[in-house]
Design a protein around this motif. Structure first.
Motif, PDB file in Angstrom:
ATOM      1  N   ARG A 104       2.272   1.641  -3.426  1.00 22.54           N
ATOM      2  CA  ARG A 104       1.294   1.999  -4.523  1.00 22.54           C
ATOM      3  C   ARG A 104       1.211   3.662  -4.325  1.00 22.54           C
ATOM      4  O   ARG A 104       1.077   4.462  -5.199  1.00 22.54           O
ATOM      5  CB  ARG A 104       0.106   1.552  -4.099  1.00 22.54           C
ATOM      6  N   ASN A 105       1.196   4.043  -2.940  1.00 16.89           N
ATOM      7  CA  ASN A 105       1.080   5.614  -2.563  1.00 16.89           C
ATOM      8  C   ASN A 105       2.312   6.486  -3.240  1.00 16.89           C
ATOM      9  O   ASN A 105       1.861   7.435  -3.671  1.00 16.89           O
ATOM     10  CB  ASN A 105       0.830   5.722  -0.991  1.00 16.89           C
ATOM     11  N   GLU A 115     -10.606  17.962  -3.698  1.00 14.06           N
ATOM     12  CA  GLU A 115     -10.398  16.718  -2.819  1.00 14.06           C
ATOM     13  C   GLU A 115     -10.135  15.347  -3.254  1.00 14.06           C
ATOM     14  O   GLU A 115      -9.124  14.561  -2.724  1.00 14.06           O
ATOM     15  CB  GLU A 115     -11.635  16.725  -1.893  1.00 14.06           C
ATOM     16  N   PHE A 144      -2.354   5.739 -10.601  1.00  8.00           N
ATOM     17  CA  PHE A 144      -3.153   4.900 -11.770  1.00  8.00           C
ATOM     18  C   PHE A 144      -4.591   5.680 -11.891  1.00  8.00           C
ATOM     19  O   PHE A 144      -4.703   6.920 -11.759  1.00  8.00           O
ATOM     20  CB  PHE A 144      -4.155   4.123 -10.729  1.00  8.00           C
ATOM     21  N   VAL A 171      -3.778  11.973   1.618  1.00  9.08           N
ATOM     22  CA  VAL A 171      -4.346  11.580   2.672  1.00  9.08           C
ATOM     23  C   VAL A 171      -3.404  10.337   3.345  1.00  9.08           C
ATOM     24  O   VAL A 171      -3.214  10.380   4.693  1.00  9.08           O
ATOM     25  CB  VAL A 171      -5.839  11.251   2.606  1.00  9.08           C
ATOM     26  N   TYR A 172      -3.004   9.500   2.496  1.00  3.72           N
ATOM     27  CA  TYR A 172      -2.513   8.397   3.092  1.00  3.72           C
ATOM     28  C   TYR A 172      -0.760   8.283   2.681  1.00  3.72           C
ATOM     29  O   TYR A 172      -0.194   7.518   3.102  1.00  3.72           O
ATOM     30  CB  TYR A 172      -2.864   7.116   2.277  1.00  3.72           C
ATOM     31  N   ALA A 226       0.911  -1.299  -0.015  1.00  5.52           N
ATOM     32  CA  ALA A 226      -0.045   0.098  -0.012  1.00  5.52           C
ATOM     33  C   ALA A 226       0.950   1.269   0.028  1.00  5.52           C
ATOM     34  O   ALA A 226       0.616   2.294  -0.569  1.00  5.52           O
ATOM     35  CB  ALA A 226      -0.870  -0.014   1.281  1.00  5.52           C
ATOM     36  N   LEU A 227       2.038   1.316   0.872  1.00  2.00           N
ATOM     37  CA  LEU A 227       2.945   2.698   0.902  1.00  2.00           C
ATOM     38  C   LEU A 227       3.354   2.628  -0.494  1.00  2.00           C
ATOM     39  O   LEU A 227       3.696   3.794  -0.971  1.00  2.00           O
ATOM     40  CB  LEU A 227       3.980   2.196   1.900  1.00  2.00           C
ATOM     41  N   LEU A 263     -13.543   8.601  -9.552  1.00  2.00           N
ATOM     42  CA  LEU A 263     -13.619   9.716  -8.540  1.00  2.00           C
ATOM     43  C   LEU A 263     -14.569   9.668  -7.690  1.00  2.00           C
ATOM     44  O   LEU A 263     -15.586   8.849  -7.697  1.00  2.00           O
ATOM     45  CB  LEU A 263     -13.956  11.038  -9.449  1.00  2.00           C
ATOM     46  N   MET A 293      -6.255  15.401  -4.113  1.00  2.11           N
ATOM     47  CA  MET A 293      -5.648  15.305  -2.698  1.00  2.11           C
ATOM     48  C   MET A 293      -5.762  13.911  -2.203  1.00  2.11           C
ATOM     49  O   MET A 293      -4.978  13.448  -1.134  1.00  2.11           O
ATOM     50  CB  MET A 293      -6.270  16.457  -1.726  1.00  2.11           C
ATOM     51  N   LEU A 294      -6.674  13.139  -2.535  1.00  2.00           N
ATOM     52  CA  LEU A 294      -6.790  11.631  -1.762  1.00  2.00           C
ATOM     53  C   LEU A 294      -5.737  10.914  -1.711  1.00  2.00           C
ATOM     54  O   LEU A 294      -5.405  10.503  -0.448  1.00  2.00           O
ATOM     55  CB  LEU A 294      -8.054  10.925  -2.787  1.00  2.00           C
ATOM     56  N   PRO A 295      -4.657  10.870  -2.509  1.00  4.88           N
ATOM     57  CA  PRO A 295      -3.453   9.909  -2.262  1.00  4.88           C
ATOM     58  C   PRO A 295      -2.682  10.758  -1.137  1.00  4.88           C
ATOM     59  O   PRO A 295      -1.899  10.006  -0.251  1.00  4.88           O
ATOM     60  CB  PRO A 295      -2.668  10.223  -3.646  1.00  4.88           C
ATOM     61  N   ARG A 331      -4.675  13.243 -10.135  1.00  3.91           N
ATOM     62  CA  ARG A 331      -4.881  12.564  -8.682  1.00  3.91           C
ATOM     63  C   ARG A 331      -3.357  11.627  -8.899  1.00  3.91           C
ATOM     64  O   ARG A 331      -2.802  11.259  -7.897  1.00  3.91           O
ATOM     65  CB  ARG A 331      -6.074  11.751  -8.753  1.00  3.91           C
TER      66      ARG A 331
END
Lengths: 237, 416
Positions: free
Chosen positions: A82-83, A103, A88, A110-111, A79-80, A95, A106-108, A154
């Motif tokens: 991919r982030n 927003e 993708f 967040v993690y 996961a880290l 979306l 900005m999603l990626p 994104r």
């Protein structure tokens, strides 16, 4: 070497029925390349992209991302990666309907464990894809082409090593599709590595190199001789 | 992390607003449960303070003696058993200052029930055979006429003092003083009417008549024992000493050698003890009812779990996307847990407001009806309702959140 695949195999088992999808695929992708993965449906090209995009695991074989063997990593480490390493772009945009364009971009972050002003980064990449004027819109207020450009923004926002685009023009009219390809080519010229999955030769010819998959095996791996350029109205060069 | 918390709090509020009716129904169980608990705690506390207040107004300097040994439990008479161990002579012994110097006044009762009739008017009421010292111990005032004297108490005079309700019911506008009434086929002369006093601590002071205790024993009931005694202590601080004096006197009278209390054939209780017992009873009643109301919180929690499971299904693609852009299992687990907790806390807060408003309404109505009712929502019930609703969100949110977190990213992205 950015990506190095060695004899990648993948089987799916469902109630003791084992389906072999990939029979041993090897290839390398250098940093800065623009590769199309082609193949008819059922060829295993989507499975291959999921494995290379760290969304799925191999049954056997080795996969080195930036020199690191990623086949032994657990879910959290994947996961880290991919982030931080992968962006993708999907055929159906994906979306978040209840979040604004900003927003969504900005999603990626967040993690993300990287530091920095998330909103500023998001605004910058939205400007890169020409959507500065749509920042506060909701996804249902913008066109399909604009949605895909939001998705590209994104994918870019966390400065990944490679961008995966899975049939990015599949749900778009040809004009919007060409716009999307133009952005991808521009990003490639700026140094981004791009892997494009498509079944259309026309779309695939925007890349520098085409890998053709058939029946779970690599059939051909060739450079594009007559590359198409979206900003010239897709004239052959 | 800050971004994630911001998102996790905003996201359920967004979906709340997107599905207003569904959200409302989802948290309704929690709202009802929490408000029921708050109302029961508040109304229970109000009723308790009302009862205790009334008992205290009777005087915490009262001591009661009941026949039979009931320890700290319920008196034998509560089970319909007639115990005949107390007599009029016991009262006289206690009244003797040499025996119990800390007892200021003492009275005794023989209780009965009969109709009181005058001409064609008849009314069923409580008959209290008592002593002249009744007024000194229990309070109360004579409005017309007089109470009976100590000489009349010891004789078998057929005289009666009416409670205000009885006077009204039997005589209406007529003056009862000097009239003859029939009680258990015997004729009594009305010598007084009591002033209205109302109902205090479940005891209606106005719906009874008073006749001399000896008359009650010998003429009306034909018995030798008495129902109970009540006495007033010289000073509240001397309650313990006074109770011991009474016990010693009665043991002497009854020839009981044992001083540990196990062989006593009577029970002495101070008002403070009675207050303790009533507090215990009303407390357990209050908490029992609150626990019953809390069951609806569990039902509400199941509703939350149900909706969260549906929500996970509906948002499978979103979960897949979040995983594709870098969310790990823990991120997704925390997101869905926070969503269910925000839902239940919202429910808890609505329930708290609704319950407080309702309790306030009860207090307003009770005060309007003339009860001295205090409106009190304790900090305890506020903290309890918020923590409990949060815990419910946590407990019933864990299964859906776990389910969401374990979705494979590609499966989730493929889901239509």
């Amino acid at each position: 070497m950015l990506i190095k695949l060695e004899n990648i195999k993948k089987e799916f088992s469902n109630d003791e029925i084992v389906t072999k999808v990939l029979h041993g695929i090897s290839f390398d992708i250098e940093k800065g390349d623009f590769v199309s993965i082609m193949g008819p449906s059922g060829s295993g090209k989507s499975t291959l992209m999921h494995i290379v995009g760290l969304l799925d695991k191999t049954t056997s074989g080795k996969y080195y991302l930036e020199g690191r063997d990623v086949t032994t990593l657990d879910d959290t480490e994947l996961a880290l990666l991919r982030n931080e390493k992968i962006g993708f772009v999907f055929q159906s945009f994906n979306l978040l309907a209840k979040s604004t364009v900003l927003e969504n971009v900005m999603l990626p972050l967040v993690y993300s464990t990287k530091k920095g002003d998330a909103e500023k980064k998001a605004r910058n990449v939205l400007e890169q894809v020409g959507l500065k004027h749509r920042i506060d819109y909701m996804p249902n207020q913008i066109s399909g082409g604009e949605k895909q450009r939001v998705a590209i923004a994104r994918a870019l926002v966390n400065e990944p090593s490679v961008i995966f685009a899975d049939e990015p023009t599949g749900n778009l009219d040809s004009k919007s599709g060409i716009q999307v390809m133009e952005i991808l080519q521009k990003l490639n010229e700026e140094g981004n590595t791009i892997i494009l999955v498509t079944h259309e030769t026309f779309t695939a010819e925007h890349a520098k190199r085409i890998i053709y998959i058939r029946d779970g095996l690599l059939e051909s791996d060739t450079l594009v001789k007559k590359r198409r350029f979206a900003h010239d109205g897709d004239m052959l060069k | 992390m800050i971004l994630q918390i911001k998102q996790a709090i905003r996201s359920p509020i967004q979906s709340l607003l997107a599905n207003k009716v569904r959200s409302f129904l989802t948290i309704l169980g929690i709202v009802i449960g929490v408000s029921a608990v708050v109302v029961i705690m508040a109304v229970g506390a109000g009723a308790q303070s009302l009862i205790l207040g009334q008992i205290e107004s009777l005087g915490s300097d009262l001591v009661g003696v009941l026949p039979g040994n009931s320890g700290d439990g319920a008196p034998a008479s509560a089970m319909g058993i007639v115990v005949t161990t107390l007599t009029y002579d016991d009262l006289l012994a206690i009244k003797n200052k040499n025996n119990a110097p800390n007892i200021k006044e003492a009275t005794a009762y023989v209780k009965g029930f009969s109709s009181v009739s005058w001409g064609s008017n008849s009314y069923d009421t409580n008959i209290s055979g008592t002593t002249a010292s009744y007024l000194d111990v229990e309070g109360g005032e004579v409005e017309f006429g007089r109470f009976f004297t100590e000489a009349e108490e010891k004789s078998t005079s057929k005289i009666v003092v009416l409670g205000s309700t009885v006077a009204k019911e039997v005589f209406g506008q007529s003056d009862p003083i000097g009239k003859k009434v029939k009680i258990k086929k015997r004729t009594f002369e009305v010598i007084g009417v009591m002033k209205e006093r109302g109902t205090v601590a479940f005891q209606n002071y106005d719906d009874q008549v008073f006749i001399p205790i000896v008359t009650m024993q010998k003429t009306v009931e034909g018995i030798d024992h008495i129902t109970m005694m009540r006495m007033k202590i010289s000073h509240e601080d001397n309650t313990e000493i006074a109770i011991e004096e009474v016990k010693a006197t009665l043991r002497e009278e009854h020839g009981i050698k044992d001083t540990t209390g196990t062989e006593d054939d009577f029970t002495v209780r101070g008002a403070a003890q009675a207050l303790d017992i009533i507090t215990t009873i009303t407390d357990s009643l209050k908490f029992f009812l609150a626990a019953m109301a809390a069951i609806s919180l569990i039902v509400g929690g199941i509703g939350i779990m149900n909706i969260m499971l549906i929500s996970v299904n509906e948002r499978t693609r979103e979960i897949g996307l979040r995983k594709a852009v870098g969310a790990n299992n823990r991120h997704i687990l925390i997101q869905f847990l926070l969503e269910s907790i925000v839902l239940t806390i919202l429910g808890g807060l609505f329930g708290l407001v609704a319950g407080t408003l309702f309790s306030f309404l009860v207090a307003v109505v009770a005060n309007a009806l003339g009860y001295d009712w205090t409106f009190h929502v304790s900090l305890f019930s506020i903290i309890l309702s918020v923590t409990v609703s949060m815990l419910i969100g946590l407990i019933f949110g864990i299964v859906p959140a776990k389910k969401a977190s374990q979705l494979e990213p590609i499966e989730a992205l493929r889901y239509e």
